[in-house]
Write an enzyme that holds these catalytic residues in place. Structure first.
Site, PDB file in Angstrom:
ATOM      1  N   ASP A  39      28.949  -7.822  -4.201  1.00 46.41           N
ATOM      2  CA  ASP A  39      29.455  -6.595  -3.585  1.00 46.41           C
ATOM      3  C   ASP A  39      30.945  -6.365  -3.837  1.00 46.41           C
ATOM      4  OD1 ASP A  39      27.179  -5.678  -1.429  1.00 46.41           O
ATOM      5  OD2 ASP A  39      27.235  -7.858  -1.625  1.00 46.41           O
TER       6      ASP A  39
ATOM      7  N   CYS B 233      34.155   3.541  -0.841  1.00 45.98           N
ATOM      8  CA  CYS B 233      33.963   2.090  -0.924  1.00 45.98           C
ATOM      9  C   CYS B 233      34.712   1.462  -2.096  1.00 45.98           C
ATOM     10  CB  CYS B 233      32.486   1.746  -1.078  1.00 45.98           C
ATOM     11  SG  CYS B 233      31.405   2.385   0.187  1.00 45.98           S
TER      12      CYS B 233
ATOM     13  N   ASP C 173      36.401  -2.404   1.836  1.00 41.30           N
ATOM     14  CA  ASP C 173      36.083  -3.180   3.037  1.00 41.30           C
ATOM     15  C   ASP C 173      37.062  -4.308   3.300  1.00 41.30           C
ATOM     16  OD1 ASP C 173      33.783  -1.705   3.717  1.00 41.30           O
ATOM     17  OD2 ASP C 173      32.575  -2.832   2.278  1.00 41.30           O
TER      18      ASP C 173
ATOM     19  N   ARG D  67      29.148  -4.570  11.302  1.00 42.29           N
ATOM     20  CA  ARG D  67      30.173  -5.221  10.481  1.00 42.29           C
ATOM     21  C   ARG D  67      31.559  -5.209  11.141  1.00 42.29           C
ATOM     22  NH1 ARG D  67      28.264  -5.216   5.061  1.00 42.29           N
ATOM     23  NH2 ARG D  67      26.002  -5.455   5.165  1.00 42.29           N
TER      24      ARG D  67
ATOM     25  N   HIS E 207      28.194   2.191   7.678  1.00 48.82           N
ATOM     26  CA  HIS E 207      29.569   2.282   8.175  1.00 48.82           C
ATOM     27  C   HIS E 207      29.846   3.671   8.745  1.00 48.82           C
ATOM     28  CE1 HIS E 207      30.587  -0.950   4.978  1.00 48.82           C
ATOM     29  NE2 HIS E 207      30.696  -1.533   6.166  1.00 48.82           N
TER      30      HIS E 207
END
Length: 332
Positions: free
Chosen positions: A110, A325, A116, A191, A228
């Site tokens: 990822d 992202c 993130d 998360r 998210h």
């Protein structure tokens, strides 16, 4: 023409000199950043200045094994298509900001979702303890880069809550954090937890941000219908957000108290289209097949005198990815 660009051949390559040149070039092209206000507390909008640097990371061969929670077709990922789409995204980003391109981390499928790993505003940044255990090794190289870039105030969430009495360790994915220029919205999810919110809030308040402008958004959607907060809502300027039509959009906007806080919501039929990146007054939006969503974004950008480019990241979406992202935007 594209802005200057640095591609690091390995994680150990020092970008200091090259990035100093990039930032100097950025200042010549973009002009000086907004003046810093020295009052004890300040409107969070004073931290929103021109983006000087974007950080991206190449896609590893292991991307096909990336963690998936919400995709309908996670197994049908084409690595070639994903790399082509990501390359176009980076190319468009470079048209508006200096860009550092990090090498892939094969042990972390990822790793291209660099957003993130870090939450940054102005001269202050927090390195996150990522919510999914398998991703936590992605963070070290980003921290090293921020140090080399001269980030004045750098906090490491992984160094908090290390004793048994502290409760659940602070966790945060940057995809749950939306800085509109007036508020820092932090979405609670699978998360991102309350201790993560507290760590972020303490860090930014200690450098002059008004605590009232840091908003915890209850987990009404994040971690349920979407991974998210920014899977559902993003901003295109300090007063405008993109959100889906229907119950999901209504729920997240109500949880944010968006109307009370002075936001105008552009409602879109396609939820993936609600994820957009704004960099130096230019919007990168999802090139989705939903023409209604695209036309509404076009009208909103034209009305606000914002540039607009549509970029297709549909292959990344198969692994729960979206436009925001894939980059970290800094104003160092």
């Amino acid at each position: 023409r594209a802005f200057p660009f640095v591609k690091l051949a390995s994680s150990s390559t020092s970008p200091c000199i090259a990035m100093a040149l990039l930032i100097q070039t950025s200042k010549r092209i973009l002009g000086p950043a907004s003046s810093r206000i020295t009052s004890p507390t300040r409107d969070i909008s004073s931290r929103r200045s021109q983006n000087a640097v974007a950080i991206v990371r190449d896609i590893p061969d292991s991307f096909v094994d990336a963690v998936v929670a919400h995709s309908d077709h996670p197994e049908n990922v084409s690595l070639a298509v994903a790399r082509s789409q990501h390359g176009e995204y980076v190319a468009q980003l470079r048209r508006h900001v200096n860009t550092v391109r990090l090498p892939p981390l094969e042990s972390h499928p990822d790793c291209l979702f660099v957003e993130d790993t870090v939450v940054a505003m102005g001269d202050t940044a927090v390195v996150n303890r990522l919510g999914h255990v398998s991703r936590r090794g992605e963070v070290d190289s980003l921290k090293d880069l921020l140090l080399q870039l001269g980030m004045a105030n750098l906090y490491d969430m992984r160094e908090s809550n290390n004793d048994e009495d502290a409760g659940e360790p602070a966790m945060c994915d940057g995809g749950d954090v939306m800085h509109t220029g007036r508020h820092l919205f932090i979405g609670m999810s699978g998360r991102t937890n309350a201790n993560g919110f507290k760590f972020l809030s303490d860090a930014f308040v200690s450098h002059g941000v008004d605590a009232d402008n840091i908003v915890s958004v209850p987990p009404v959607v994040s971690g349920k219908q979407a991974l998210h907060l920014k899977s559902v809502v993003t901003h295109i300027d300090e007063h405008t957000v993109l959100a889906p039509v229907g119950a999901i959009g209504d729920t997240v906007l109500d949880a944010m108290k968006a109307t009370e806080r002075g936001y105008n919501a552009i409602r879109l039929p396609d939820m993936l289209s609600c994820n957009a990146v704004v960099v130096n007054r230019h919007v990168l939006a999802q090139d989705a097949p939903c023409e209604v969503s695209k036309s509404r974004i076009e009208a909103a950008c034209e009305e606000r005198n914002l540039g607009l480019t549509f970029v297709d990241t549909s292959e990344l979406a198969k692994k729960d990815g979206a436009l925001t992202c894939c980059s970290v935007l800094l104003s160092v």
